[in-house]
Write a protein that holds these residues in place. Structure first.
Motif, PDB file in Angstrom:
ATOM      1  N   GLY A   1       0.783  -1.229   0.000  1.00  0.00           N
ATOM      2  CA  GLY A   1       0.000   0.000   0.000  1.00  0.00           C
ATOM      3  C   GLY A   1       0.813   1.277   0.000  1.00  0.00           C
ATOM      4  N   GLY A   2       2.115   1.185  -0.257  1.00  0.00           N
ATOM      5  CA  GLY A   2       2.957   2.370  -0.278  1.00  0.00           C
ATOM      6  C   GLY A   2       3.845   2.472   0.939  1.00  0.00           C
ATOM      7  N   ALA A   3       3.314   2.075   2.096  1.00  0.00           N
ATOM      8  CA  ALA A   3       4.108   2.093   3.328  1.00  0.00           C
ATOM      9  C   ALA A   3       4.268   0.692   3.909  1.00  0.00           C
ATOM     10  CB  ALA A   3       3.456   3.006   4.359  1.00  0.00           C
ATOM     11  N   GLY A   4       3.406  -0.222   3.511  1.00  0.00           N
ATOM     12  CA  GLY A   4       3.463  -1.573   4.033  1.00  0.00           C
ATOM     13  C   GLY A   4       2.317  -2.398   3.482  1.00  0.00           C
ATOM     14  N   PRO A   5       2.155  -3.623   3.982  1.00  0.00           N
ATOM     15  CA  PRO A   5       1.080  -4.487   3.501  1.00  0.00           C
ATOM     16  C   PRO A   5      -0.298  -3.961   3.899  1.00  0.00           C
ATOM     17  CG  PRO A   5       2.790  -5.735   4.659  1.00  0.00           C
ATOM     18  CD  PRO A   5       3.038  -4.303   4.950  1.00  0.00           C
ATOM     19  N   VAL A   6      -1.231  -4.008   2.950  1.00  0.00           N
ATOM     20  CA  VAL A   6      -2.622  -3.639   3.209  1.00  0.00           C
ATOM     21  C   VAL A   6      -3.513  -4.645   2.487  1.00  0.00           C
ATOM     22  CG1 VAL A   6      -2.127  -1.170   3.493  1.00  0.00           C
ATOM     23  CG2 VAL A   6      -2.721  -2.078   1.228  1.00  0.00           C
ATOM     24  N   SER A   7      -4.783  -4.655   2.822  1.00  0.00           N
ATOM     25  CA  SER A   7      -5.704  -5.571   2.154  1.00  0.00           C
ATOM     26  C   SER A   7      -5.942  -5.130   0.714  1.00  0.00           C
ATOM     27  CB  SER A   7      -7.041  -5.616   2.897  1.00  0.00           C
ATOM     28  OG  SER A   7      -7.712  -4.371   2.783  1.00  0.00           O
ATOM     29  N   LEU A   8      -6.147  -6.099  -0.160  1.00  0.00           N
ATOM     30  CA  LEU A   8      -6.415  -5.803  -1.562  1.00  0.00           C
ATOM     31  C   LEU A   8      -7.608  -4.865  -1.706  1.00  0.00           C
ATOM     32  CD1 LEU A   8      -6.028  -6.419  -4.634  1.00  0.00           C
ATOM     33  CD2 LEU A   8      -7.589  -8.345  -4.320  1.00  0.00           C
ATOM     34  N   GLU A   9      -8.655  -5.114  -0.916  1.00  0.00           N
ATOM     35  CA  GLU A   9      -9.879  -4.338  -1.061  1.00  0.00           C
ATOM     36  C   GLU A   9      -9.712  -2.886  -0.621  1.00  0.00           C
ATOM     37  OE1 GLU A   9     -13.528  -7.436  -0.679  1.00  0.00           O
ATOM     38  OE2 GLU A   9     -12.216  -7.343   1.067  1.00  0.00           O
ATOM     39  N   SER A  10      -8.701  -2.603   0.206  1.00  0.00           N
ATOM     40  CA  SER A  10      -8.464  -1.218   0.587  1.00  0.00           C
ATOM     41  C   SER A  10      -7.909  -0.407  -0.578  1.00  0.00           C
ATOM     42  CB  SER A  10      -7.499  -1.156   1.777  1.00  0.00           C
ATOM     43  OG  SER A  10      -6.186  -1.526   1.387  1.00  0.00           O
ATOM     44  N   ILE A  11      -7.418  -1.097  -1.604  1.00  0.00           N
ATOM     45  CA  ILE A  11      -6.859  -0.429  -2.773  1.00  0.00           C
ATOM     46  C   ILE A  11      -7.854  -0.392  -3.932  1.00  0.00           C
ATOM     47  CG2 ILE A  11      -5.009  -0.469  -4.504  1.00  0.00           C
ATOM     48  CD1 ILE A  11      -4.022   0.279  -1.743  1.00  0.00           C
ATOM     49  N   ILE A  12      -8.479  -1.543  -4.229  1.00  0.00           N
ATOM     50  CA  ILE A  12      -9.333  -1.610  -5.426  1.00  0.00           C
ATOM     51  C   ILE A  12     -10.822  -1.661  -5.096  1.00  0.00           C
ATOM     52  CG2 ILE A  12      -7.498  -2.762  -6.694  1.00  0.00           C
ATOM     53  CD1 ILE A  12      -9.148  -5.350  -6.518  1.00  0.00           C
ATOM     54  N   GLY A  13     -11.165  -1.667  -3.826  1.00  0.00           N
ATOM     55  CA  GLY A  13     -12.563  -1.748  -3.433  1.00  0.00           C
ATOM     56  C   GLY A  13     -13.031  -3.184  -3.267  1.00  0.00           C
ATOM     57  N   PRO A  14     -14.306  -3.368  -2.913  1.00  0.00           N
ATOM     58  CA  PRO A  14     -14.826  -4.714  -2.632  1.00  0.00           C
ATOM     59  C   PRO A  14     -14.710  -5.656  -3.831  1.00  0.00           C
ATOM     60  CG  PRO A  14     -16.349  -3.015  -1.879  1.00  0.00           C
ATOM     61  CD  PRO A  14     -15.312  -2.319  -2.696  1.00  0.00           C
ATOM     62  N   VAL A  15     -14.391  -6.914  -3.546  1.00  0.00           N
ATOM     63  CA  VAL A  15     -14.327  -7.935  -4.588  1.00  0.00           C
ATOM     64  C   VAL A  15     -15.193  -9.117  -4.171  1.00  0.00           C
ATOM     65  CG1 VAL A  15     -11.993  -7.262  -5.238  1.00  0.00           C
ATOM     66  CG2 VAL A  15     -12.326  -9.131  -3.616  1.00  0.00           C
ATOM     67  N   THR A  16     -15.558  -9.913  -5.146  1.00  0.00           N
ATOM     68  CA  THR A  16     -16.299 -11.145  -4.881  1.00  0.00           C
ATOM     69  C   THR A  16     -15.344 -12.326  -4.921  1.00  0.00           C
ATOM     70  OG1 THR A  16     -18.317 -10.250  -5.882  1.00  0.00           O
ATOM     71  CG2 THR A  16     -18.162 -12.648  -5.662  1.00  0.00           C
ATOM     72  N   VAL A  17     -15.262 -13.039  -3.812  1.00  0.00           N
ATOM     73  CA  VAL A  17     -14.433 -14.243  -3.763  1.00  0.00           C
ATOM     74  C   VAL A  17     -15.174 -15.346  -4.508  1.00  0.00           C
ATOM     75  CG1 VAL A  17     -13.458 -15.992  -2.244  1.00  0.00           C
ATOM     76  CG2 VAL A  17     -13.314 -13.581  -1.608  1.00  0.00           C
ATOM     77  N   THR A  18     -14.583 -15.832  -5.599  1.00  0.00           N
ATOM     78  CA  THR A  18     -15.307 -16.757  -6.478  1.00  0.00           C
ATOM     79  C   THR A  18     -14.960 -18.224  -6.255  1.00  0.00           C
ATOM     80  OG1 THR A  18     -13.621 -16.565  -8.216  1.00  0.00           O
ATOM     81  CG2 THR A  18     -15.432 -14.974  -8.258  1.00  0.00           C
ATOM     82  N   THR A  19     -13.927 -18.517  -5.478  1.00  0.00           N
ATOM     83  CA  THR A  19     -13.582 -19.913  -5.208  1.00  0.00           C
ATOM     84  C   THR A  19     -14.424 -20.393  -4.047  1.00  0.00           C
ATOM     85  OG1 THR A  19     -11.321 -19.510  -5.951  1.00  0.00           O
ATOM     86  CG2 THR A  19     -11.716 -21.503  -4.666  1.00  0.00           C
ATOM     87  N   ASP A  20     -15.408 -21.237  -4.358  1.00  0.00           N
ATOM     88  CA  ASP A  20     -16.399 -21.666  -3.373  1.00  0.00           C
ATOM     89  C   ASP A  20     -16.298 -23.170  -3.172  1.00  0.00           C
ATOM     90  OD1 ASP A  20     -18.903 -22.409  -2.056  1.00  0.00           O
ATOM     91  OD2 ASP A  20     -19.614 -20.395  -2.589  1.00  0.00           O
ATOM     92  N   ILE A  21     -15.939 -23.599  -1.963  1.00  0.00           N
ATOM     93  CA  ILE A  21     -15.697 -25.027  -1.720  1.00  0.00           C
ATOM     94  C   ILE A  21     -16.975 -25.844  -1.694  1.00  0.00           C
ATOM     95  CG2 ILE A  21     -13.544 -24.587  -0.489  1.00  0.00           C
ATOM     96  CD1 ILE A  21     -15.039 -25.116   2.126  1.00  0.00           C
TER      97      ILE A  21
END
Length: 535
Positions: free
Chosen positions: A112-132
């Motif tokens: 995130g520029g200074a350290g690790p951040v969640s993906l969604e904090s950068i690109i917004g909400p995502v749908t997790v498509t791998t469903d067991i």
């Protein structure tokens, strides 16, 4: 005139001669032809945990799996008679898992520029498509790496049965078992009649769960007898049909940046949220420090510096609990009621405050350089602990005062789950040494097995670094190139380095020559960071 022309002619010939010598190219290096030695790579199966799966940046996703060390190895094995290598690829590059449409594992981390951040904090909400529950891939799978699996889990029937979630199954294992949900991971491996195998990081999760939970007891270390049985059974079974393989030992996981990045003394006087409070804090703890001195434990004194970074305050369960003594001393102090009044409380509240001081600071001290802090503690230190806040308010403290005594690592001691004490670190080391002794003994006794010393590799990464082609890798978070953003698992380049260690080991034992023939992973072909835009 003739003499001059003859001299110029000789000079010209000299220049031509020199230029011809300069243009002579060095003889090309001729590498030997690749040989597999006594190993048969036609049916390679990888059994292990998160490293085997290719886990990176706190998640499993397609691009990471494609850079797993077993997949890297399979590409080299293909040049020596290796067959198809099938992996249980995720559905996307977000990472994460779902169960019937409900998210059960989050997406990957990004820089995130200074350290690790969640993906969604950068690109917004995502749908997790791998469903067991909805879209598991079809096996059999050559890569049987299961993130989170401990040694004995690989032998457990039902570990991949969705009906056993969440207590007795692993969602990543569910994706592997297919029409045989109760089959163990070892049984899935043996059903493929492997000719070659890797057995990696067995024992890693047996200590890692304890370490990442700060040794708080919620995830205990696997006892040595259980590990010994599991590892011996795995190797004996995998080699029972004549297959050869490489096994690894367990690294000292406390060398990983997950445990070495957060400093013990992050409280800077230049921090505008902390620095101005130092005089007040020292005044408050001055009362407590007098009690510590009276009780004969002045080393527990808490003092914050106005000129240098100060250590955080932690709870150390190895200390004698002095809660009752602290409360008694404060209740017996004639000056304590006045101290309580300085907070805007009535003098009659002195017994209540004395009891709270005893309960909160009975086993506290400031951290030292010998303490290690788990990476998530970096986002906790300096924040208000809402549970402590609610408790203090329930005891009658005003909201603002309760908030002042609920600041993590300052007035509210950091809980055990955030800190690895020296005694807990020693428990991890002792278990690791015991596991590694078993691994080495089993490998030495079995002519079909060779040991890759990953413990030494991580130790070197954490100390001097390792030169990999034209790159220097070390174990620093973000910048080191070897360890991913979660501080535990490797980057693609780190997994490539790991794959080469396997190749060196099998060359030494089985007569192959992957390294000498140049059939190794090249650092330039493997990245150290994934873009947030990778989907």
């Amino acid at each position: 005139m003739n003499t001059r022309y003859i001299f110029l002619l000789f000079l010209l010939l000299g220049f031509i001669s020199c230029n011809e010598e300069d243009n002579i190219l060095p003889e090309p290096v001729v590498l030997p032809e690749l040989t597999s030695g006594s190993a048969d790579f036609s049916n390679y199966v990888a059994l292990g945990a998160s490293f085997t799966a290719g886990f990176t940046d706190g998640a499993l996703f397609k691009a990471a799996q494609e850079n797993s060390f077993p997949n890297i190895l399979s590409q080299q094995f293909a040049n020596a008679g290796g067959g198809n290598f099938n992996q249980p690829l995720m559905n996307d590059n977000f990472g994460g898992l779902a169960l019937g449409g409900n998210r059960i594992q989050g997406p990957r981390l990004v820089f995130g520029g200074a350290g690790p951040v969640s993906l969604e904090s950068i690109i917004g909400p995502v749908t997790v498509t791998t469903d067991i529950a909805l879209n598991n891939p079809t096996g059999p799978f050559s890569n049987l790496g299961v993130p989170g699996a401990k040694s004995f889990h690989l032998l457990g029937n039902g570990y991949g049965n969705i009906a056993n979630l969440p207590s007795a199954a692993n969602p990543y294992a569910v994706r592997l078992t297919g029409s045989t949900p109760n089959a163990s991971l070892l049984e899935l491996a043996m059903a493929q009649s492997p000719t070659f195998f890797t057995l990696s990081e067995i024992g890693g999760n047996d200590v890692l769960g304890y370490a990442t939970s700060g040794g708080d007891g919620s995830n205990p270390i696997t006892d040595t007898a259980t590990f010994n049985f599991a590892f011996t059974t795995l190797v004996t079974t995998l080699t029972s049909g004549g297959a050869k393989g490489v096994v690894t030992n367990v690294p000292y996981i406390t060398d990983l940046p997950h445990f070495t990045t957060v400093p013990f003394n992050p409280l800077s006087p230049t921090n505008p949220s902390f620095g101005p409070l130092i005089p007040t804090l020292n005044g408050v703890f001055g009362q407590l420090n007098q009690v510590f001195a009276f009780l004969g434990v002045p080393e527990r004194s808490i003092v914050f510096s106005s000129t240098a970074a100060s250590p955080v305050v932690i709870k150390d369960e190895t200390l004698v609990n002095l809660s009752a003594q602290i409360t008694a001393v404060l209740n017996g102090s004639p000056t304590f009621p006045a101290f309580v009044q300085s907070f805007g409380l009535p003098a009659a509240a002195a017994p209540l405050v004395a009891n709270l001081f005893g309960n909160i600071y009975g086993q506290t001290r400031q951290a030292t350089s010998e303490d290690l802090f788990v990476l998530p503690s970096s986002s906790i230190i300096g924040t208000v602990n809402t549970t402590t806040l609610a408790f203090l308010q329930s005891q009658g403290l005003p909201a603002n005062l309760a908030g002042q005594f609920s600041v993590e690592g300052v007035t509210n001691p950091l809980a055990d789950k955030w800190v690895l004490l020296p005694s807990e670190q020693m428990e991890i080391k002792n278990a690791t040494d015991a596991y590694n002794a078993t691994i080495e003994n089993v490998a030495t006794a079995n002519p079909n097995v060779v040991l890759a010393d990953l413990n030494s590799v991580l130790t070197q990464l954490a100390s001097t670094g390792i030169n990999f082609d034209n790159y220097t890798l070390n174990a620093d978070l973000v910048t080191g190139g070897a360890v991913s953003l979660d501080g535990i698992h490797l980057t693609p380049r780190g997994y490539a380095l790991m794959a080469n260690e396997f190749l060196k080991a099998l060359d030494s034992e089985f007569g192959s020559n992957f390294v000498a023939s140049g059939n190794t992973a090249k650092a330039k072909d493997y990245q150290t960071n994934f873009s947030p835009l990778l989907q």
